[in-house]
Design a protein around this motif. Structure first.
Motif, PDB file in Angstrom:
ATOM      1  N   PHE A  42       0.842  -1.198   0.000  1.00 22.40           N
ATOM      2  CA  PHE A  42       0.000   0.000   0.000  1.00 22.40           C
ATOM      3  C   PHE A  42       0.877   1.248   0.000  1.00 22.40           C
ATOM      4  N   ASN A  43       1.901   1.251   0.902  1.00 23.13           N
ATOM      5  CA  ASN A  43       2.770   2.419   0.983  1.00 23.13           C
ATOM      6  C   ASN A  43       3.545   2.631  -0.304  1.00 23.13           C
ATOM      7  N   ALA A  44       3.894   1.538  -0.991  1.00 24.07           N
ATOM      8  CA  ALA A  44       4.700   1.685  -2.201  1.00 24.07           C
ATOM      9  C   ALA A  44       3.854   2.068  -3.412  1.00 24.07           C
ATOM     10  N   ASN A  45       2.607   1.558  -3.481  1.00 23.69           N
ATOM     11  CA  ASN A  45       1.848   1.732  -4.714  1.00 23.69           C
ATOM     12  C   ASN A  45       0.651   2.678  -4.589  1.00 23.69           C
ATOM     13  N   CYS A  46      -0.029   2.639  -3.471  1.00 21.38           N
ATOM     14  CA  CYS A  46      -1.320   3.328  -3.387  1.00 21.38           C
ATOM     15  C   CYS A  46      -1.228   4.678  -2.676  1.00 21.38           C
ATOM     16  N   ALA A  47      -0.289   4.762  -1.681  1.00 23.41           N
ATOM     17  CA  ALA A  47      -0.336   5.879  -0.743  1.00 23.41           C
ATOM     18  C   ALA A  47      -0.095   7.229  -1.399  1.00 23.41           C
ATOM     19  N   ALA A  48       0.394   7.247  -2.642  1.00 25.87           N
ATOM     20  CA  ALA A  48       0.572   8.535  -3.317  1.00 25.87           C
ATOM     21  C   ALA A  48      -0.770   9.224  -3.489  1.00 25.87           C
ATOM     22  N   CYS A  49      -1.833   8.460  -3.673  1.00 23.99           N
ATOM     23  CA  CYS A  49      -3.137   9.055  -3.949  1.00 23.99           C
ATOM     24  C   CYS A  49      -4.215   8.662  -2.941  1.00 23.99           C
TER      25      CYS A  49
END
Lengths: 431, 183
Positions: A42-49
């Motif tokens: 989640f932190n690597a892929n999703c947390a940007a948005c």
């Protein structure tokens, strides 16, 4: 015969049981998944948005699977398709996909074809976790604070007790002296008052040599102090005003290691180092809406820092709940600290880009300053001194090569200082 | 009693001298030589919104400015990705400068190697920074430039910190990092 039939049956039975087992295991893994792995994914892929509990570029994702199946009747297969190729789902005419796409202003979610079923299961397991109560983190911090506090207080108590003791001693001595004198008076004893000798001060006044020496000493020392006072007029070294928003250089430049020129970008290319406009703050603070508990110190609490971020949002006109600008911006009245008189010319880009001087050379340990103050006196003597001592960096600077050769021959030195390059000429800074 | 007053005065003097960090600026000798009649940078001024830092008149452009026609939207991003290419040829690309600028403005989140592990990510301040070799994004020169110019998702615009030529230098350096990551 029986045996034959049995042989025929057994592979079928085995196949069936295998299918059953596989189906069961896939169901199991579909239901569960590792929240810890999910968190790192989640932190690597999703947390940007996405955040778990807060709307960002995309919607909040806490319990997204349960919410989708309850409210929209969408199953995990839909989520697989959406995460791997959201634009494909939108193009296929899926009603909810188009609804959410339009709700977030047509921001297309990046496709993640590299995420396997297991990865997505882990992710969903992470989003399905209950929100952790913040008490856990707060308790040890609070404990540490109180113990630290008690240390600080006990020091102060010791100092205070010492001071009170000294005052009591002085008062005691004074009282004892007074009472003894009273006793002496009552009993009619004459206290020896210096028997007919000229008092010391009279002898001193009568000695002319001593008087002259003292007078000269007095004049010189007062001249020294007057000179010291006059020469610090207009020097703002140590000036530390209270700013409208408590911006900590220590947190930004020190702890997080953000380059000075990230915010003061015009120091590279212009006369002024520039006060960053608020959109530069919002580059990061769009995502960072609160400080972490570790950022808080004894002096400044987390609530205090969060309040300062709120002040930034108000000034920039950023609606944090809606994640958009309201357009009602307010300029921040920063108090200027470093200010040369208008008759002196100073150019940041010449020092920062051409000479390669570190910002800290003049501004001091800014990365350690919780509240910014003026480190250097910014007097002419201070400028000149640095120009006299600093060798000009001519390496990889073709502009200086020729003049450096000629001048170093003229002065007979290996490395030219800024002063020998003309850094002491009046007209360079005063015109 | 007199000695007590003396001690008090001495204490007051010591305290006032020891606090040299003041919240007010010092006296100035002949202040009209320090402060000219002209507006100070970032100061207050007699404009309708009261500040000296005004936005340039609408439609005015700096010298040498080339307008960027592609709009700030998902469609614009796709258009930039498909059509935009780096105007700097190999003689003008300066990877050292690109690195210098990249380390200041991008490395803090994207990591100095472009793998999405900048200092702010390691300290869990900002999360979800993708690596440049991310297959789903498949960035190229046009999409990088569009992203620097307008920002994307949680990333802000860097158009006011980097000028056009510097943006393309950074684009070149990002493509080099991407190629290194894909090795």
């Amino acid at each position: 015969m029986r045996k034959v039939i049995h042989r025929k049956l057994s592979p079928n039975f085995l196949r069936l049981s295998l299918v059953f087992l596989l189906a069961f295991t896939t169901v199991l893994s579909a239901q569960e998944g590792d929240p810890a792995k999910g968190k790192s994914l989640f932190n690597a892929n999703c947390a940007a948005c996405h955040k778990l509990d807060k709307k960002m570029t995309g919607p909040a994702l806490r319990n997204v699977e349960a919410r989708l199946s309850e409210e929209e009747g969408l199953d995990r297969a839909w989520l697989y398709a959406w995460i791997r190729n959201s634009s494909g789902v939108i193009k296929s005419g899926d009603a909810y996909a188009n609804k959410i796409y339009n709700e977030y202003g047509g921001a297309a979610m990046t496709a993640f074809p590299q995420l396997s079923d297991d990865d997505i299961n882990n992710l969903l397991a992470y989003t399905a976790e209950e929100k952790q109560a913040p008490v856990e983190a707060a308790a040890p911090v609070g404990g540490a604070e109180t113990s630290d506090n008690s240390g600080g207080i006990s020091n102060e108590i010791i100092l205070g007790a010492l001071a009170i003791l000294f005052i009591l001693l002085a008062a005691g001595l004074y009282l004892v002296n007074k009472t003894l004198r009273r006793f002496a008076n009552v009993q009619g004893i004459d206290l020896p008052e210096g028997p007919g000798k000229t008092p010391l001060w009279k002898a001193f006044v009568q000695n002319q040599f001593l008087m002259i020496v003292v007078a000269i000493f007095f004049l010189l020392s007062s001249a020294y102090f007057v000179y010291g006072y006059l020469s610090q007029i207009g020097v703002d070294q140590g000036y530390q005003p209270v700013q409208p928003i408590h911006y900590s250089h220590k947190i930004h430049a020190g702890d997080n290691g953000i380059d000075c020129k990230y915010c003061h970008s015009s120091a590279r290319v212009s006369k002024h180092s520039g006060i960053p406009s608020l959109n530069v703050c919002m580059n990061c603070h769009k995502s960072i809406y609160e400080v972490s508990p570790e950022t808080a110190t004894e002096e400044y609490s987390k609530e205090f820092y969060d309040g300062e971020i709120k002040k930034l949002y108000a000034a920039a006109g950023w609606d944090d709940a809606e994640q958009k600008y309201t357009g009602e911006a307010q300029p921040v009245k920063w108090v200027r600290i470093h200010n040369l008189p208008d008759f002196a010319y100073f150019n940041h880009s010449q020092h920062v880009t051409v000479a390669g001087v570190e910002c800290q050379t003049c501004h001091g340990p800014v990365e350690e300053m919780e509240v910014m103050y003026q480190h250097a006196p910014l007097t002419m003597g201070w400028c000149i001194n640095c120009h006299r001592e600093t060798d000009v960096n001519v390496k990889d600077n073709a502009y200086y090569t020729k003049i450096h050769e000629e001048l170093s021959k003229k002065y007979g030195v290996e490395n030219l200082t800024a002063a020998q390059m003309g850094g002491l000429e009046c007209g360079k800074c005063h015109y | 009693m007199k000695s007590l007053i003396k001690i008090l005065v001495l204490a007051v003097v010591l305290v006032s001298v020891s606090c040299n960090k003041s919240t007010a600026p010092n006296y100035q000798f002949m202040p009209n030589m320090y402060e000219s009649a002209g507006y100070e940078t970032y100061g207050e001024a007699a404009f309708p919104n009261g500040v000296e830092a005004q936005i340039p008149a609408e439609g005015s452009i700096p010298r040498g400015f080339v307008p960027f026609d592609i709009e700030n939207s998902t469609a614009g991003y796709d258009l930039a990705k498909a059509t935009l290419s780096n105007p700097l040829d190999s003689t003008k690309v300066d990877l050292n400068r690109g690195k210098e600028l990249y380390d200041i403005y991008c490395g803090i989140c994207h990591g100095n190697k472009g793998n999405g592990q900048g200092n702010l990510v390691k300290r869990e301040k900002i999360l979800g920074i993708p690596s440049y070799d991310d297959a789903g994004r498949a960035i190229n020169a046009g999409s990088i430039y569009h992203t620097i110019y307008y920002g994307k998702n949680a990333m802000g615009s860097y158009a006011n910190q980097l000028n056009e030529e510097e943006r393309w230098q950074v684009v070149s350096y990002v493509l080099k990092l991407k190629a290194d990551l894909e090795k």
